[in-house]
Design a protein around this motif. Structure first.
Motif, PDB file in Angstrom:
ATOM      1  N   PRO A  22       0.840  -1.198   0.000  1.00  0.00           N
ATOM      2  CA  PRO A  22       0.000   0.000   0.000  1.00  0.00           C
ATOM      3  C   PRO A  22       0.874   1.248   0.000  1.00  0.00           C
ATOM      4  O   PRO A  22       1.883   1.302   0.706  1.00  0.00           O
ATOM      5  CB  PRO A  22      -0.799  -0.134   1.306  1.00  0.00           C
ATOM      6  CG  PRO A  22      -0.833  -1.604   1.571  1.00  0.00           C
ATOM      7  CD  PRO A  22       0.503  -2.115   1.092  1.00  0.00           C
ATOM      8  N   ASP A  27      -1.430   2.994   5.646  1.00  0.00           N
ATOM      9  CA  ASP A  27      -1.960   1.698   5.228  1.00  0.00           C
ATOM     10  C   ASP A  27      -0.940   0.618   5.566  1.00  0.00           C
ATOM     11  O   ASP A  27       0.260   0.845   5.480  1.00  0.00           O
ATOM     12  CB  ASP A  27      -2.244   1.703   3.727  1.00  0.00           C
ATOM     13  CG  ASP A  27      -3.147   2.867   3.324  1.00  0.00           C
ATOM     14  OD1 ASP A  27      -3.918   3.341   4.171  1.00  0.00           O
ATOM     15  OD2 ASP A  27      -3.055   3.287   2.166  1.00  0.00           O
ATOM     16  N   GLN A  38      -4.876  -3.107   5.650  1.00  0.00           N
ATOM     17  CA  GLN A  38      -5.607  -1.990   6.242  1.00  0.00           C
ATOM     18  C   GLN A  38      -5.349  -0.676   5.516  1.00  0.00           C
ATOM     19  O   GLN A  38      -4.214  -0.357   5.188  1.00  0.00           O
ATOM     20  CB  GLN A  38      -5.174  -1.857   7.696  1.00  0.00           C
ATOM     21  CG  GLN A  38      -5.702  -0.642   8.419  1.00  0.00           C
ATOM     22  CD  GLN A  38      -5.156  -0.593   9.822  1.00  0.00           C
ATOM     23  OE1 GLN A  38      -5.226  -1.562  10.549  1.00  0.00           O
ATOM     24  NE2 GLN A  38      -4.589   0.539  10.199  1.00  0.00           N
ATOM     25  N   PHE A  39      -6.429   0.071   5.277  1.00  0.00           N
ATOM     26  CA  PHE A  39      -6.380   1.393   4.654  1.00  0.00           C
ATOM     27  C   PHE A  39      -7.130   2.352   5.571  1.00  0.00           C
ATOM     28  O   PHE A  39      -8.336   2.212   5.755  1.00  0.00           O
ATOM     29  CB  PHE A  39      -7.016   1.361   3.263  1.00  0.00           C
ATOM     30  CG  PHE A  39      -6.334   0.373   2.361  1.00  0.00           C
ATOM     31  CD1 PHE A  39      -5.283   0.766   1.551  1.00  0.00           C
ATOM     32  CD2 PHE A  39      -6.709  -0.950   2.356  1.00  0.00           C
ATOM     33  CE1 PHE A  39      -4.635  -0.140   0.740  1.00  0.00           C
ATOM     34  CE2 PHE A  39      -6.061  -1.879   1.545  1.00  0.00           C
ATOM     35  CZ  PHE A  39      -5.026  -1.468   0.737  1.00  0.00           C
ATOM     36  N   ARG A  40      -6.412   3.291   6.150  1.00  0.00           N
ATOM     37  CA  ARG A  40      -7.005   4.191   7.143  1.00  0.00           C
ATOM     38  C   ARG A  40      -6.890   5.640   6.686  1.00  0.00           C
ATOM     39  O   ARG A  40      -5.848   6.079   6.217  1.00  0.00           O
ATOM     40  CB  ARG A  40      -6.284   4.008   8.480  1.00  0.00           C
ATOM     41  CG  ARG A  40      -6.909   4.785   9.602  1.00  0.00           C
ATOM     42  CD  ARG A  40      -6.221   4.451  10.893  1.00  0.00           C
ATOM     43  NE  ARG A  40      -6.798   5.237  11.962  1.00  0.00           N
ATOM     44  CZ  ARG A  40      -6.860   4.843  13.212  1.00  0.00           C
ATOM     45  NH1 ARG A  40      -6.373   3.691  13.573  1.00  0.00           N
ATOM     46  NH2 ARG A  40      -7.395   5.620  14.111  1.00  0.00           N
ATOM     47  N   ALA A  47     -10.167   6.246   1.598  1.00  0.00           N
ATOM     48  CA  ALA A  47      -9.707   4.936   2.065  1.00  0.00           C
ATOM     49  C   ALA A  47     -10.184   3.829   1.129  1.00  0.00           C
ATOM     50  O   ALA A  47      -9.432   2.907   0.804  1.00  0.00           O
ATOM     51  CB  ALA A  47     -10.187   4.683   3.493  1.00  0.00           C
ATOM     52  N   ARG A  50      -8.126   3.989  -2.165  1.00  0.00           N
ATOM     53  CA  ARG A  50      -6.777   3.431  -2.004  1.00  0.00           C
ATOM     54  C   ARG A  50      -6.826   1.916  -1.894  1.00  0.00           C
ATOM     55  O   ARG A  50      -5.970   1.222  -2.434  1.00  0.00           O
ATOM     56  CB  ARG A  50      -6.075   4.033  -0.779  1.00  0.00           C
ATOM     57  CG  ARG A  50      -5.665   5.475  -0.996  1.00  0.00           C
ATOM     58  CD  ARG A  50      -4.563   5.935  -0.060  1.00  0.00           C
ATOM     59  NE  ARG A  50      -4.595   5.389   1.268  1.00  0.00           N
ATOM     60  CZ  ARG A  50      -5.150   5.973   2.329  1.00  0.00           C
ATOM     61  NH1 ARG A  50      -5.742   7.136   2.216  1.00  0.00           N
ATOM     62  NH2 ARG A  50      -5.099   5.387   3.512  1.00  0.00           N
ATOM     63  N   SER A  51      -7.841   1.382  -1.212  1.00  0.00           N
ATOM     64  CA  SER A  51      -7.944  -0.084  -1.105  1.00  0.00           C
ATOM     65  C   SER A  51      -8.231  -0.691  -2.473  1.00  0.00           C
ATOM     66  O   SER A  51      -7.661  -1.722  -2.835  1.00  0.00           O
ATOM     67  CB  SER A  51      -9.005  -0.493  -0.080  1.00  0.00           C
ATOM     68  OG  SER A  51     -10.309  -0.148  -0.499  1.00  0.00           O
ATOM     69  N   TRP A  54      -4.996  -0.547  -4.594  1.00  0.00           N
ATOM     70  CA  TRP A  54      -4.045  -1.592  -4.183  1.00  0.00           C
ATOM     71  C   TRP A  54      -4.510  -2.966  -4.660  1.00  0.00           C
ATOM     72  O   TRP A  54      -3.716  -3.752  -5.163  1.00  0.00           O
ATOM     73  CB  TRP A  54      -3.853  -1.601  -2.666  1.00  0.00           C
ATOM     74  CG  TRP A  54      -2.989  -2.741  -2.266  1.00  0.00           C
ATOM     75  CD1 TRP A  54      -1.626  -2.777  -2.309  1.00  0.00           C
ATOM     76  CD2 TRP A  54      -3.406  -4.043  -1.848  1.00  0.00           C
ATOM     77  NE1 TRP A  54      -1.168  -4.017  -1.922  1.00  0.00           N
ATOM     78  CE2 TRP A  54      -2.250  -4.814  -1.633  1.00  0.00           C
ATOM     79  CE3 TRP A  54      -4.650  -4.632  -1.621  1.00  0.00           C
ATOM     80  CZ2 TRP A  54      -2.298  -6.130  -1.206  1.00  0.00           C
ATOM     81  CZ3 TRP A  54      -4.697  -5.951  -1.195  1.00  0.00           C
ATOM     82  CH2 TRP A  54      -3.527  -6.682  -0.997  1.00  0.00           C
ATOM     83  N   GLU A  85     -11.446   3.039   8.736  1.00  0.00           N
ATOM     84  CA  GLU A  85     -10.452   1.992   8.530  1.00  0.00           C
ATOM     85  C   GLU A  85     -11.102   0.882   7.704  1.00  0.00           C
ATOM     86  O   GLU A  85     -12.067   0.265   8.151  1.00  0.00           O
ATOM     87  CB  GLU A  85     -10.025   1.468   9.895  1.00  0.00           C
ATOM     88  CG  GLU A  85      -8.833   0.598   9.902  1.00  0.00           C
ATOM     89  CD  GLU A  85      -8.423   0.290  11.325  1.00  0.00           C
ATOM     90  OE1 GLU A  85      -7.530   0.976  11.836  1.00  0.00           O
ATOM     91  OE2 GLU A  85      -9.019  -0.617  11.926  1.00  0.00           O
ATOM     92  N   LYS A  87     -10.494  -2.713   5.954  1.00  0.00           N
ATOM     93  CA  LYS A  87      -9.585  -3.859   5.980  1.00  0.00           C
ATOM     94  C   LYS A  87     -10.071  -4.903   4.978  1.00  0.00           C
ATOM     95  O   LYS A  87     -11.224  -5.308   5.008  1.00  0.00           O
ATOM     96  CB  LYS A  87      -9.526  -4.503   7.367  1.00  0.00           C
ATOM     97  CG  LYS A  87      -8.848  -3.659   8.402  1.00  0.00           C
ATOM     98  CD  LYS A  87      -8.749  -4.403   9.724  1.00  0.00           C
ATOM     99  CE  LYS A  87      -8.066  -3.569  10.765  1.00  0.00           C
ATOM    100  NZ  LYS A  87      -7.966  -4.289  12.044  1.00  0.00           N
TER     101      LYS A  87
END
Length: 106
Positions: A22, A27, A38-40, A47, A50-51, A54, A85, A87
């Protein structure tokens, strides 16, 4: 059953050395059998974006869909320190690059 061994190139955390990580420092790929990635962020859409970015990179690297068994969302909406968050619970073998190693030996 085959007697062939498959060699994996793993880092100290048991992840494939060339697995895309990440990009954001908030993350993290955590350490459990089905490992949460995890993307926080203080903004849920960011978030989630970004998840998703990735996951696209990891699936392209893996050459097949990443085995994600669950998506967990946690949040704190109290004033002063809100966060979200996201996940992704990912298969440890996929994160280690096992499917890639198997294809290389075939």
């Amino acid at each position: 059953m085959s007697d062939k061994t498959v060699e994996l190139q793993l880092d100290d955390a048991g992840l494939a050395t060339d697995l895309p990580r990440p990009a954001d420092s908030r993350d993290v790929i955590q350490d459990v059998p089905f490992r949460p990635v995890q993307f926080r962020d203080d903004d849920l859409p960011t978030a989630l974006e970004r998840s998703a970015a990735w996951l696209r990179q990891a699936q392209q690297w893996l050459g097949e869909p990443m085995d994600v068994i669950a998506i967990h969302l946690d949040y704190d909406d109290r004033a002063g320190s809100p966060y979200y968050e996201v996940k992704l619970l990912c298969n440890e073998e996929d994160l280690a690059g096992a499917p890639l190693a198997v294809r290389r030996t075939e």
